[in-house]
Design a protein around this motif. Sequence first.
Motif, PDB file in Angstrom:
ATOM      1  N   PHE A   1       0.950  -1.503   0.005  1.00 33.13           N
ATOM      2  CA  PHE A   1       0.084  -0.354  -0.157  1.00 33.13           C
ATOM      3  C   PHE A   1       1.035   0.501  -0.032  1.00 33.13           C
ATOM      4  O   PHE A   1       1.999   0.608  -0.262  1.00 33.13           O
ATOM      5  N   PHE A   2       0.303   2.234  -0.341  1.00 35.38           N
ATOM      6  CA  PHE A   2       0.930   3.521  -0.044  1.00 35.38           C
ATOM      7  C   PHE A   2       2.229   4.088   1.248  1.00 35.38           C
ATOM      8  O   PHE A   2       3.259   4.586   0.706  1.00 35.38           O
ATOM      9  N   GLY A   3       1.513   3.075   2.148  1.00 33.68           N
ATOM     10  CA  GLY A   3       2.926   3.910   3.090  1.00 33.68           C
ATOM     11  C   GLY A   3       3.997   2.253   2.882  1.00 33.68           C
ATOM     12  O   GLY A   3       5.763   3.229   3.407  1.00 33.68           O
ATOM     13  N   ALA A   4       4.099   1.673   2.321  1.00 34.62           N
ATOM     14  CA  ALA A   4       4.612   0.253   1.810  1.00 34.62           C
ATOM     15  C   ALA A   4       5.868   0.800   0.877  1.00 34.62           C
ATOM     16  O   ALA A   4       6.815  -0.117  -0.040  1.00 34.62           O
ATOM     17  N   ALA A   5       5.018   1.482   0.310  1.00 29.39           N
ATOM     18  CA  ALA A   5       5.680   1.477  -1.935  1.00 29.39           C
ATOM     19  C   ALA A   5       6.583   2.520  -1.157  1.00 29.39           C
ATOM     20  O   ALA A   5       7.852   1.485  -2.530  1.00 29.39           O
ATOM     21  N   GLU A   6       7.650   2.973  -1.006  1.00 29.34           N
ATOM     22  CA  GLU A   6       8.575   3.778  -0.886  1.00 29.34           C
ATOM     23  C   GLU A   6       9.406   2.605  -0.066  1.00 29.34           C
ATOM     24  O   GLU A   6      10.450   2.931  -0.796  1.00 29.34           O
ATOM     25  N   ASN A   7       9.708   1.461   0.628  1.00 27.66           N
ATOM     26  CA  ASN A   7      10.469   0.368   1.027  1.00 27.66           C
ATOM     27  C   ASN A   7      10.612  -0.394  -0.473  1.00 27.66           C
ATOM     28  O   ASN A   7      11.829  -0.080  -0.590  1.00 27.66           O
ATOM     29  N   PHE A   8       9.435  -0.558  -1.270  1.00 24.71           N
ATOM     30  CA  PHE A   8       9.858  -1.223  -2.469  1.00 24.71           C
ATOM     31  C   PHE A   8      10.254  -0.530  -3.549  1.00 24.71           C
ATOM     32  O   PHE A   8      11.536  -0.884  -4.192  1.00 24.71           O
ATOM     33  N   ASP A   9      10.576   0.575  -3.676  1.00 17.82           N
ATOM     34  CA  ASP A   9      10.725   1.412  -4.326  1.00 17.82           C
ATOM     35  C   ASP A   9      12.612   1.591  -4.056  1.00 17.82           C
ATOM     36  O   ASP A   9      13.344   1.747  -4.945  1.00 17.82           O
ATOM     37  N   ARG A  10      12.876   2.151  -3.063  1.00 15.04           N
ATOM     38  CA  ARG A  10      13.963   1.874  -2.340  1.00 15.04           C
ATOM     39  C   ARG A  10      15.146   0.557  -2.631  1.00 15.04           C
ATOM     40  O   ARG A  10      16.006   0.701  -3.078  1.00 15.04           O
ATOM     41  N   ALA A  11      14.754  -0.419  -1.934  1.00 12.74           N
ATOM     42  CA  ALA A  11      15.186  -1.774  -2.727  1.00 12.74           C
ATOM     43  C   ALA A  11      15.045  -2.228  -3.661  1.00 12.74           C
ATOM     44  O   ALA A  11      16.007  -2.413  -3.890  1.00 12.74           O
ATOM     45  N   MET A  12      14.297  -1.351  -4.911  1.00 11.99           N
ATOM     46  CA  MET A  12      14.558  -1.786  -6.072  1.00 11.99           C
ATOM     47  C   MET A  12      16.027  -1.013  -6.998  1.00 11.99           C
ATOM     48  O   MET A  12      16.630  -1.650  -7.911  1.00 11.99           O
ATOM     49  N   ALA A  13      15.534  -0.008  -6.558  1.00 14.15           N
ATOM     50  CA  ALA A  13      16.931   1.085  -6.425  1.00 14.15           C
ATOM     51  C   ALA A  13      18.082   1.269  -6.532  1.00 14.15           C
ATOM     52  O   ALA A  13      19.098   1.078  -6.685  1.00 14.15           O
ATOM     53  N   ALA A  14      18.502   0.068  -5.302  1.00 15.38           N
ATOM     54  CA  ALA A  14      19.353  -0.561  -4.705  1.00 15.38           C
ATOM     55  C   ALA A  14      20.417  -1.291  -4.990  1.00 15.38           C
ATOM     56  O   ALA A  14      21.190  -2.340  -5.225  1.00 15.38           O
ATOM     57  N   THR A  15      19.522  -2.196  -6.473  1.00 18.43           N
ATOM     58  CA  THR A  15      20.403  -3.489  -7.392  1.00 18.43           C
ATOM     59  C   THR A  15      21.384  -2.440  -7.382  1.00 18.43           C
ATOM     60  O   THR A  15      21.150  -2.157  -8.253  1.00 18.43           O
ATOM     61  N   ASP A  16      22.371  -3.388  -7.508  1.00 17.16           N
ATOM     62  CA  ASP A  16      24.048  -3.152  -7.466  1.00 17.16           C
ATOM     63  C   ASP A  16      24.277  -3.094  -8.750  1.00 17.16           C
ATOM     64  O   ASP A  16      25.132  -3.480  -9.321  1.00 17.16           O
ATOM     65  N   SER A  17      22.950  -4.205  -9.943  1.00 22.34           N
ATOM     66  CA  SER A  17      23.815  -4.504 -11.181  1.00 22.34           C
ATOM     67  C   SER A  17      22.683  -4.876 -11.469  1.00 22.34           C
ATOM     68  O   SER A  17      20.602  -5.533 -11.522  1.00 22.34           O
ATOM     69  N   ASP A  18      22.278  -4.858 -13.159  1.00 16.69           N
ATOM     70  CA  ASP A  18      21.110  -4.557 -14.152  1.00 16.69           C
ATOM     71  C   ASP A  18      21.056  -6.682 -14.741  1.00 16.69           C
ATOM     72  O   ASP A  18      21.726  -6.670 -15.672  1.00 16.69           O
ATOM     73  N   PRO A  19      20.013  -6.992 -13.883  1.00 10.37           N
ATOM     74  CA  PRO A  19      20.131  -8.301 -15.181  1.00 10.37           C
ATOM     75  C   PRO A  19      19.318  -8.052 -15.698  1.00 10.37           C
ATOM     76  O   PRO A  19      18.782  -7.289 -16.242  1.00 10.37           O
TER      77      PRO A  19
END
Length: 553
Positions: free
Chosen positions: A452-470
């Motif tokens: 939900f909207f409160g957890a969206a930032e957590n997801f966005d941050r985790a995805m942005a932290a991927t250290d390589s492009d698979p």
Amino acid sequence: MFAMLDAQKAGLFKAKFWLNNIIAGVIVGVVALPLAMAFAIASGAKPEQGIYTAIVAGFFVSVFGGSRVQIAGPTGAFIVVLSAITAKYGIGGLQVATLMAGVILLLLGLAKMGTMIKFIPDPVILGFTSGIGVIIWVGQWQDFFGLPPISGEYFHLKLLHLFESFPQLDLTTTLLASLSLMLVLLGPKLPYCKQLPGPLIALVVVTGIQYFFQFDGIKTIGSAFGGLPQGLPEFQFPVINIALIIELIGPAFTIAMLGAIESLLSAVVADGMAGTRHDSNQELVGQGLANIVAPLFGGFAATGAIARTATNIRNGANSPLAGIIHSLTLILILILLSPLASHIPLAALAAILFVVAWNMSEAKHFIKMLKRAPKADVVILLITFTLTVFADLVIAVNIGVILAILHFLSRMANSVEVTKSTEADLNREFPLLNNATVAKDILVYAVEGPFFFGAAENFDRAMAATDSDPRFLIIRLKWVPFIDITGLQTLEEVIANFKLRGVQVVLSGANERVHNKLLKAGIIDLVGKEHYFTLFENALVAMQNRLFTEKKP
């Protein structure tokens, strides 16, 4: 008429149950008498209007409510709100606001909103009830000590003026009030008085003393209000106009919400004591009808009364008959004994309200919550309590609920985890994969918790932290119970950003509810139906095969 029908089906109207319900109804009617007058006076109304309210509300809630043993009438929780409305709009304005509140309660019951009231957090309820207890207690000092009229718009100003006026206290009034307080608390422990309620003992004894000795300077119902009229009120529709309705929408909504909370709390207490099960929506319907009819016969706002309901149950009541007898008892008292009421000292009623205020404050529960509750709940409790006392009940409840919601959303958002799955994790979860190696060009992330909207930032941050492009990013949605529009938009943005980086997002494991929302929002079309899988195993194998095919010369 849920409670009436329920009692009828259970056979509770048989003759063998009549005596217990009649006795309980008479006792509760006697208990209600001093309380109804005290609450009316404290709310800015005449004492007889409290009795009218108890008669009408007691009857309608018993007949049309959702609890077999609920007793309704004026209560201490309403005093702060009603006195403010009466001071600003007069008793006519209070009656119009009550009627409007009754309509709101009726609509809430018909709309099946009764269960929603239960979600108001305990720190908010305890905060405003304890605050109301303090306000009622301080508000009775004037009559308890025989002080001159007190001015001041805000609580702290009134309190300051009370302290300044203490040298002017009336000693006789204070002594009578102190005697009343002792009789309320200790009266039932006296010989031959075990079955008598403390407020009734205090009222009879102190009124008798004033009747025989006629002390000077003692304010009584007779000197302050001209006594009680001997008879029943006439039907009178209050004067209503559009401007007044618009102005009273806020106060009416406050009465309705407070009435709903208190009546349903009382019904829950009754269920625990009597082993019954109330219908919360039908209870709101009954409360709504009671508050619509009460002002038409000189009354004002009413709700379920916890103390009177408990007294009703303790004395053997098990059907709505007791509530009806309670109303008939008050009618008989009003017709036969009203001339004697002119001698009732206001100090005795103030003493009764002292005890009501103490019970409302729930001091033990308050201290226990301060000691044991999490810090956030303690903060919400103290803020709600402080705002109730020093600002306004409506502001206190609104801010308390908002803070509780924000705290809940914060905890929910922090509980959502977006974790990267390793080969070891996947092989433990899926032994049938036979320890297959996950290609370096495949990353797997699992989302656990409501998206939900409160957890969206957590997801966005985790995805942005991927250290390589698979080549492929598989997002597992198996543990996502639901997703809202903010979550969908965040997921859409993540998919679009990875597409720009040449990464194909694959979704898997969504439940039916989440699947339908993904489909409606166009997320499945965005990733492509060939990249959406019901089972994660299928997604992993398919992407492994895709990589193998792409690398094959």
